[in-house]
Design an enzyme around this catalytic site. Structure first.
Site, PDB file in Angstrom:
ATOM      1  N   GLU A   1      15.306 -10.799  -1.042  1.00  0.00           N
ATOM      2  CA  GLU A   1      14.471 -10.340  -2.151  1.00  0.00           C
ATOM      3  C   GLU A   1      14.747 -11.199  -3.367  1.00  0.00           C
ATOM      4  OE1 GLU A   1      14.563  -6.213  -3.207  1.00  0.00           O
ATOM      5  OE2 GLU A   1      14.501  -5.529  -1.126  1.00  0.00           O
TER       6      GLU A   1
ATOM      7  N   GLU B   1      20.756  -2.901   0.999  1.00  0.00           N
ATOM      8  CA  GLU B   1      21.467  -2.612  -0.240  1.00  0.00           C
ATOM      9  C   GLU B   1      22.397  -1.392  -0.167  1.00  0.00           C
ATOM     10  OE1 GLU B   1      18.734  -2.324  -3.489  1.00  0.00           O
ATOM     11  OE2 GLU B   1      18.216  -4.441  -3.433  1.00  0.00           O
TER      12      GLU B   1
ATOM     13  N   ARG C   1       9.325  -9.813   5.979  1.00  0.00           N
ATOM     14  CA  ARG C   1      10.417  -8.841   6.077  1.00  0.00           C
ATOM     15  C   ARG C   1       9.860  -7.449   5.790  1.00  0.00           C
ATOM     16  NH1 ARG C   1      14.451  -6.947   1.871  1.00  0.00           N
ATOM     17  NH2 ARG C   1      16.079  -5.890   3.074  1.00  0.00           N
TER      18      ARG C   1
ATOM     19  N   HIS D   1      16.089   1.437   5.037  1.00  0.00           N
ATOM     20  CA  HIS D   1      15.824   1.086   3.646  1.00  0.00           C
ATOM     21  C   HIS D   1      15.717   2.372   2.819  1.00  0.00           C
ATOM     22  CE1 HIS D   1      14.069  -2.131   0.844  1.00  0.00           C
ATOM     23  NE2 HIS D   1      14.024  -1.015   0.132  1.00  0.00           N
TER      24      HIS D   1
ATOM     25  N   TYR E   1      18.050 -10.840  -8.469  1.00  0.00           N
ATOM     26  CA  TYR E   1      16.997 -10.858  -9.478  1.00  0.00           C
ATOM     27  C   TYR E   1      17.440 -11.440 -10.815  1.00  0.00           C
ATOM     28  CZ  TYR E   1      14.305  -7.940  -6.312  1.00  0.00           C
ATOM     29  OH  TYR E   1      13.616  -7.478  -5.218  1.00  0.00           O
TER      30      TYR E   1
ATOM     31  N   PHE F   1       5.803  -5.987  -8.661  1.00  0.00           N
ATOM     32  CA  PHE F   1       6.416  -7.237  -8.220  1.00  0.00           C
ATOM     33  C   PHE F   1       5.467  -8.050  -7.341  1.00  0.00           C
ATOM     34  CE2 PHE F   1      10.160  -4.815  -9.309  1.00  0.00           C
ATOM     35  CZ  PHE F   1      11.124  -5.739  -9.661  1.00  0.00           C
TER      36      PHE F   1
ATOM     37  N   ASN G   1      19.746  -9.747  -2.073  1.00  0.00           N
ATOM     38  CA  ASN G   1      18.665  -9.403  -2.991  1.00  0.00           C
ATOM     39  C   ASN G   1      19.129  -9.745  -4.401  1.00  0.00           C
ATOM     40  OD1 ASN G   1      17.454  -8.381  -0.719  1.00  0.00           O
ATOM     41  ND2 ASN G   1      17.576  -6.243  -1.341  1.00  0.00           N
TER      42      ASN G   1
END
Length: 514
Positions: free
Chosen positions: A409, A199, A109, A153, A343, A467, A341
């Site tokens: 993500e 996002e 991606r 993005h 986390y 990351f 996404n």
């Protein structure tokens, strides 16, 4: 990773066995699994984004984006860093694709830089930029890696920001759709998976309420830092509204003009922490539902039902725009998949006194306080709570009709250092992939999982956190890449080796780069 980083939590208890044996532990999800436990058509990959990895900001005709401007504005969390060079992905992409193939990635991606492809924001296509993305896509496919493309993005061309305020103006819809049209036309014969916007919920709040992402707009007292312009009370709602219109228009364009020939799919991406009540009181339980509506429902409710959540319309009043009947009809159902996404988890505490404030932003409208597991602006590590991902996927199934989902993500942050032994990241990935498998077995319509990120790249604090599954040596003028333990674990998993852990064949010193 984007503006959601600055909100997220700290700390994970590391449990490491012998140096030559990495032991992984369950977190209430399936612990023993292999690639073959997932459907053959389920895709595993990793990702990056253009500004965070490409560099070459003024080469071969590229113009500045709002992220370039923001990174050079003195934003304190960046620690003086910027993406001028980043990982030099613009020049090193061939090497990087070889690493992707070596790792065994099934998909990758990435985002296209609007400023590189159409430097004036509209009109003429930059041939050099077109050649770059064509070759990038062709090389991915040549290595058996599916290209999954994000069109936007956080990096709007600065020229459009200067001309009419970017996403604050409805003019952005027309320019975005024209840009998407170029991408569909030029790359759609090979790209089958398109994400329109990355996002937008984080962009609206981070860029126009807190002022912590491009273009860095906010107003007192809501901004995290000293913004010079903006209105946190209205701009997030306006920007989100225009993004939804742009997304729906781009999907409509694709379906009418390209779908029959190209047979691709188009979706949108949302940052999606999971929310749990801070206590079991009815007030905190209701506040948790509001938090879900104000984060996910803000976009998913229009996409699924054609209108904003009732609680948002009630609390925001005339500060939130309304859709015309035609707009509502066109937005409803304007997606083939939802990118997520995810986390970590936040705990939600009721704050109904916030409605008494005469001057409110979207956070105050939510009537809730979000409590993450730590106080740092940039966490050193996320807590490993894979059940939150399982709950999130089940919530999407139950609340929004089980849409097609890609986990676009998911990954573990660590402080940047020269160690290649990133055991916490291995443990995190192992647990969260297990959570995805649990959700699949529970009927979730999830089709793919992407690790964030493939490389250590420009993040919310510049280059202080990482990351990546590959370390990028920023002290080396060639920006050499080195595989971390996580890249070995993920590669072995994808290749069907050691599905339940890794036994290293080398001493720990071989996993450090000096």
């Amino acid at each position: 990773m984007s503006s959601s980083v600055y909100l997220l939590a700290l700390s994970l208890l590391l449990v490491i066995g012998k140096y030559d044996d990495v032991r992984l532990f369950a977190y209430g999800v399936v612990d023993e699994y292999g690639r073959d436990d997932f459907p053959a058509e389920f895709v595993f990959g990793a990702g990056t984004s253009a500004y965070q990895v490409e560099g070459a900001v003024l080469e071969d005709g590229r113009s500045l984006s709002v992220w370039d401007t923001f990174a050079h504005s003195g934003f304190p969390l960046y620690n003086g860093a910027n993406g001028d060079i980043a990982c030099d992905g613009y020049h090193k992409y061939k090497e990087d694709i070889e690493l992707m193939a070596d790792t065994g990635l099934e998909a990758f991606r990435f985002s296209i830089s609007w400023s590189r492809l159409i430097p004036n924001g509209r009109g003429s296509v930059n041939i050099k930029g077109l050649q770059f993305y064509n070759d990038f896509i062709n090389r991915l496919i040549g290595h058996g890696i599916q290209p999954h493309v994000t069109l936007f993005h956080f990096d709007l061309p600065q020229i459009l920001e200067d001309e009419y305020g970017g996403w604050l103006s409805r003019k952005s819809v027309k320019d975005y759709v024209a840009y998407a049209d170029v991408c569909f036309r030029e790359f759609g014969d090979r790209v089958l998976h398109w994400t329109t916007i990355n996002e937008p919920n984080a962009l609206a709040l981070g860029g126009y309420d807190a002022g912590v992402t491009p273009p860095g707009r906010c107003s007192f007292p809501f901004g995290e830092f000293n913004c010079t312009e903006g209105d946190s009370t209205t701009e997030p709602y306006l920007v989100a509204h225009h993004i939804l219109l742009a997304h729906a228009s781009a999907v409509r364009l694709y379906r009418e003009k390209y779908l029959v020939m190209q047979h691709g799919s188009v979706g949108i991406n949302l940052v999606a922490p999971w929310y749990e009540p801070y206590t079991n009181t009815p007030e905190d339980v209701k506040a948790t539902k509001r938090a879900l509506d104000f984060n996910l429902g803000w976009f998913l409710n229009p996409l699924v039902n054609g209108e904003y959540p009732k609680i948002m319309k009630k609390n925001a009043g005339n500060r939130i725009p309304t859709f015309t009947k035609l707009e509502s009809e066109r937005i409803k159902g304007s997606f083939d998949f939802i990118g997520i996404n995810h986390y970590t988890t936040a705990y939600v505490k009721d704050n109904n006194n916030s409605l008494e404030m005469e001057n409110r932003d979207a956070i105050e409208d939510m009537e809730a306080t979000l409590i993450y597991s730590g106080g740092e602006v940039i966490p050193s590590q996320f807590l490993v709570t894979p059940l939150s991902l399982k709950k999130l996927l089940n919530f999407l199934k139950e609340e929004y009709g089980n849409p097609s989902i890609y986990i676009q993500e998911n990954g573990q942050v660590q402080r940047s250092n020269r160690s290649l032994i990133d055991t916490p990241r291995v443990e995190y990935l192992h647990a969260y992939i297990g959570a995805v498998l649990d959700a699949l077995r529970n009927g979730s319509n999830t089709h793919g999982y992407f690790v964030w990120s493939f490389l250590d790249l420009f993040e919310m604090d510049g280059y202080k956190s990482s990351f990546g599954m590959y370390y990028v040596d920023r002290d080396d003028k060639e920006l050499a890449r080195y595989p971390k333990l996580s890249s070995q674990w993920y590669g072995d998993f994808l290749k069907g080796k050691n599905p339940n852990g890794i036994t290293l064949d080398m001493k720990v010193k071989n996993y450090f780069y000096y």
